[in-house]
Motif scaffolding. Structure first.
Motif, mmCIF file in Angstrom:
data_model
loop_
_atom_site.group_PDB
_atom_site.id
_atom_site.type_symbol
_atom_site.label_atom_id
_atom_site.label_comp_id
_atom_site.label_asym_id
_atom_site.label_seq_id
_atom_site.Cartn_x
_atom_site.Cartn_y
_atom_site.Cartn_z
ATOM 1 N N PRO A 1 -4.860 10.256 -3.560
ATOM 2 C CA PRO A 1 -6.289 10.010 -3.807
ATOM 3 C C PRO A 1 -7.023 9.713 -2.492
ATOM 4 N N TRP A 2 -7.089 10.712 -1.646
ATOM 5 C CA TRP A 2 -7.714 10.596 -0.320
ATOM 6 C C TRP A 2 -9.108 11.199 -0.423
ATOM 7 N N ASP B 1 -7.519 4.316 0.814
ATOM 8 C CA ASP B 1 -6.449 3.321 0.780
ATOM 9 C C ASP B 1 -5.057 3.946 0.712
ATOM 10 N N VAL B 2 -4.942 5.166 0.190
ATOM 11 C CA VAL B 2 -3.633 5.796 0.149
ATOM 12 C C VAL B 2 -3.098 5.947 1.574
ATOM 13 N N ARG C 1 0.811 -1.210 0.000
ATOM 14 C CA ARG C 1 0.000 0.000 0.000
ATOM 15 C C ARG C 1 0.846 1.264 0.000
ATOM 16 N N GLY C 2 0.518 2.188 -0.873
ATOM 17 C CA GLY C 2 1.199 3.478 -0.952
ATOM 18 C C GLY C 2 0.255 4.483 -1.579
ATOM 19 N N HIS C 3 0.462 4.789 -2.858
ATOM 20 C CA HIS C 3 -0.461 5.653 -3.597
ATOM 21 C C HIS C 3 -1.830 4.985 -3.706
ATOM 22 N N THR C 4 -1.843 3.667 -3.924
ATOM 23 C CA THR C 4 -3.060 2.848 -3.865
ATOM 24 C C THR C 4 -2.732 1.566 -3.114
#
Length: 297
Positions: free
Chosen positions: A194-195, A202-203, A162-165
């Motif tokens: 993408p919050w 998930d970000v 998990r990171g950007h997605t």
């Protein structure tokens, strides 16, 4: 996303560059909602990384890849599920084998329809690009890592966690020293968070920072970011340093019990002052919001 009308997110094949033997990049030239796209060749097969948004863009990419392949087998992979990276995959059906990591496949199934509707809601050229587009279904879904043998060249597909997605995947070409990061790294802009609570949370700024530490340690020669200009290993270090800066400035204020709105205002002003040339200022606020929830977690 910005509320201003978006220009047409058209992939420009004419700008294609060879950055290593039999390894091409179609650069995004800093165009909004256009990713950097890779075409990686071996003696037996060719791998395409990213599709562009919509079938018309993807058909251009497929045509270029087919010309490069000259009969070699075609594969497609994407770095994560977001529409400008993956929502052209249907154009490759019957022409290429589409393979992705398990978490990305889960994202496509669970979140793909919602993101398709959200991006159509941008209207104008973006909506037109998505006319008739379906959420893609991979042909091959792998667990763990996947070493794709193209013939004389092995490409390493590695989920990062998990990171950007939730489903980010890095694509490494070891013999050329090239790393495709997707939106784990950008150049010339603030990191894309993408919050969108409660719809997508998930970000993770904390885990993203840990991912960047690991990618920096791999020491690639060339880094191809999701958006912005390719560069050297400094691209990874720059994103890592920014994420650390964003975390530290947010958490320092959170420690003082400052309200989130005030934190956003102060951190936004500070980071714009430090990086006045960067695009994507709209991503600072969701980055702060994400890291506020991860404070002392």
């Amino acid at each position: 996303m910005t509320e201003e009308p978006m220009p047409d997110p058209a992939v420009q094949i004419a700008g294609t560059q060879e950055i290593a033997p039999d390894l091409l990049v179609i650069p995004n030239d800093r165009a909004q909602l256009v990713p950097n796209i890779g075409v990686i060749g071996g003696t037996r097969a060719v791998l395409v990384v990213e599709t562009g948004i919509g079938t018309a863009n993807a058909e251009q990419v497929l045509a270029l890849a087919s010309e490069v392949a000259k009969g070699r087998r075609l594969y497609l992979t994407t770095t994560h599920f977001h529409p400008e990276h993956a929502f052209g995959a249907q154009a490759f059906a019957g022409h290429a084998t589409y393979l992705v990591n398990r978490a990305q496949a889960d994202d496509l199934t669970a979140k793909g329809p919602g993101y398709l509707e959200m991006f159509r809601g941008f209207g104008g050229p973006v909506a037109r690009r998505l006319d008739g587009v379906r959420v893609p279904t991979p042909d091959v879904v792998y667990d763990g890592g996947y070493d794709l043998d193209l013939g004389g060249r092995t490409v390493r597909l590695r989920p990062t966690g998990r990171g950007h997605t939730k489903g980010d995947q890095a694509v490494e070409v070891p013999d050329a020293g090239v790393l495709f990061t997707g939106d784990l790294a950008e150049t010339g802009q603030f990191a894309i968070f993408p919050w969108f609570p409660p719809y997508d949370t998930d970000v993770s700024g904390v885990r993203w920072l840990a991912v960047m530490d690991r990618l920096v340690a791999t020491g690639p020669r060339v880094v191809v970011p999701g958006h912005g200009d390719p560069g050297g290993p400094h691209v990874l270090a720059g994103v890592r340093d920014y994420l650390r800066e964003l975390r530290d400035e947010t958490w320092r204020r959170r420690d003082s019990a400052m309200g989130e709105d005030e934190i956003v205002a102060e951190v936004r002003a500070l980071l714009i002052e430090r990086h006045p040339e960067w695009a994507g200022q709209e991503w600072i606020e969701p980055g702060v919001g994400c890291l506020c929830t991860e404070h002392a977690a």
